[in-house]
Design a protein around this motif. Structure first.
Motif, PDB file in Angstrom:
ATOM      1  N   ASP A  34       0.824  -1.215   0.000  1.00 57.85           N
ATOM      2  CA  ASP A  34       0.000   0.000   0.000  1.00 57.85           C
ATOM      3  C   ASP A  34       0.855   1.260   0.000  1.00 57.85           C
ATOM      4  O   ASP A  34       0.550   2.234  -0.689  1.00 57.85           O
ATOM      5  CB  ASP A  34      -0.928   0.031   1.218  1.00 57.85           C
ATOM      6  CG  ASP A  34      -2.074  -0.953   1.114  1.00 57.85           C
ATOM      7  OD1 ASP A  34      -2.329  -1.465  -0.004  1.00 57.85           O
ATOM      8  OD2 ASP A  34      -2.712  -1.216   2.158  1.00 57.85           O
ATOM      9  N   ILE A  35       1.929   1.241   0.777  1.00 56.67           N
ATOM     10  CA  ILE A  35       2.826   2.397   0.831  1.00 56.67           C
ATOM     11  C   ILE A  35       3.455   2.632  -0.528  1.00 56.67           C
ATOM     12  O   ILE A  35       3.462   3.756  -1.040  1.00 56.67           O
ATOM     13  CB  ILE A  35       3.907   2.195   1.918  1.00 56.67           C
ATOM     14  CG1 ILE A  35       3.273   2.243   3.308  1.00 56.67           C
ATOM     15  CG2 ILE A  35       5.010   3.243   1.801  1.00 56.67           C
ATOM     16  CD1 ILE A  35       4.184   1.794   4.420  1.00 56.67           C
ATOM     17  N   THR A  36       3.977   1.581  -1.126  1.00 55.92           N
ATOM     18  CA  THR A  36       4.606   1.705  -2.440  1.00 55.92           C
ATOM     19  C   THR A  36       3.603   2.201  -3.470  1.00 55.92           C
ATOM     20  O   THR A  36       3.910   3.086  -4.278  1.00 55.92           O
ATOM     21  CB  THR A  36       5.193   0.348  -2.879  1.00 55.92           C
ATOM     22  OG1 THR A  36       6.091  -0.113  -1.861  1.00 55.92           O
ATOM     23  CG2 THR A  36       5.926   0.454  -4.190  1.00 55.92           C
ATOM     24  N   HIS A  37       2.396   1.669  -3.431  1.00 54.67           N
ATOM     25  CA  HIS A  37       1.353   2.084  -4.373  1.00 54.67           C
ATOM     26  C   HIS A  37       0.984   3.559  -4.174  1.00 54.67           C
ATOM     27  O   HIS A  37       0.827   4.301  -5.140  1.00 54.67           O
ATOM     28  CB  HIS A  37       0.120   1.191  -4.219  1.00 54.67           C
ATOM     29  CG  HIS A  37      -0.997   1.545  -5.135  1.00 54.67           C
ATOM     30  ND1 HIS A  37      -0.921   1.332  -6.494  1.00 54.67           N
ATOM     31  CD2 HIS A  37      -2.204   2.129  -4.908  1.00 54.67           C
ATOM     32  CE1 HIS A  37      -2.039   1.763  -7.065  1.00 54.67           C
ATOM     33  NE2 HIS A  37      -2.819   2.252  -6.112  1.00 54.67           N
ATOM     34  N   SER A  38       0.861   3.988  -2.926  1.00 51.42           N
ATOM     35  CA  SER A  38       0.527   5.394  -2.637  1.00 51.42           C
ATOM     36  C   SER A  38       1.598   6.330  -3.176  1.00 51.42           C
ATOM     37  O   SER A  38       1.288   7.378  -3.753  1.00 51.42           O
ATOM     38  CB  SER A  38       0.391   5.623  -1.129  1.00 51.42           C
ATOM     39  OG  SER A  38      -0.671   4.895  -0.607  1.00 51.42           O
ATOM     40  N   ILE A  39       2.839   5.954  -2.985  1.00 49.95           N
ATOM     41  CA  ILE A  39       3.942   6.793  -3.472  1.00 49.95           C
ATOM     42  C   ILE A  39       3.935   6.853  -4.993  1.00 49.95           C
ATOM     43  O   ILE A  39       4.146   7.913  -5.587  1.00 49.95           O
ATOM     44  CB  ILE A  39       5.291   6.285  -2.928  1.00 49.95           C
ATOM     45  CG1 ILE A  39       5.333   6.520  -1.416  1.00 49.95           C
ATOM     46  CG2 ILE A  39       6.460   6.962  -3.616  1.00 49.95           C
ATOM     47  CD1 ILE A  39       6.474   5.845  -0.717  1.00 49.95           C
TER      48      ILE A  39
END
Length: 138
Positions: A34-39
């Motif tokens: 999720d973090i990678t996708h948000s970035i």
């Protein structure tokens, strides 16, 4: 005496192995993803005005610090961006849930732009995700 020393060394190595494996397995692959996708969404979309904000640099390649410490530092960096806090709130929440620490040390000696910090954080979380996946496959 020699047997006792060998046994102690073997136990120490085993404890170190278990500690390092548990570190990777306790991190949530879903939240890292999720973090990678948000970035990636931040980098694809319209430029967020806060990307020109200068923030403390987190050295994600520092092997002396644990993954938890680096995630904690990243959460603190983003939490200090007050102008666009609403944009980064989901990212901060995910980071905080991964490191589960109250506080961590953060050096403000070096600063970088937020637009440069976010890709470094994305690369770090993506590498963690890959290591967790590889560990789980073994």
């Amino acid at each position: 005496m020699c047997r006792t020393l060998k046994a102690a060394l073997a136990l120490l190595c085993l404890a170190e192995l278990v500690a390092s494996r548990s570190l990777l397995t306790t991190l949530s692959p879903l939240k890292l993803s999720d973090i990678t996708h948000s970035i990636q969404q931040f980098n694809r979309g319209a430029q967020v005005p806060c990307n020109d904000t200068r923030v403390a640099q987190v050295v994600f390649t520092d092997r002396k610090l644990s993954e938890y410490e680096l995630l904690c530092q990243a959460a603190r960096v983003l939490a200090k961006v007050t102008h666009c806090k609403k944009d980064y709130e989901p990212l901060i929440t995910n980071l905080q849930s991964l490191h589960r620490k109250e506080s961590c040390s953060l050096s403000t000696d070096n600063e970088i732009y937020l637009r440069n910090f976010l890709p470094a954080l994305g690369n770090f979380t993506q590498a963690l995700y890959r290591r967790i996946s590889a560990t789980a496959a073994n």
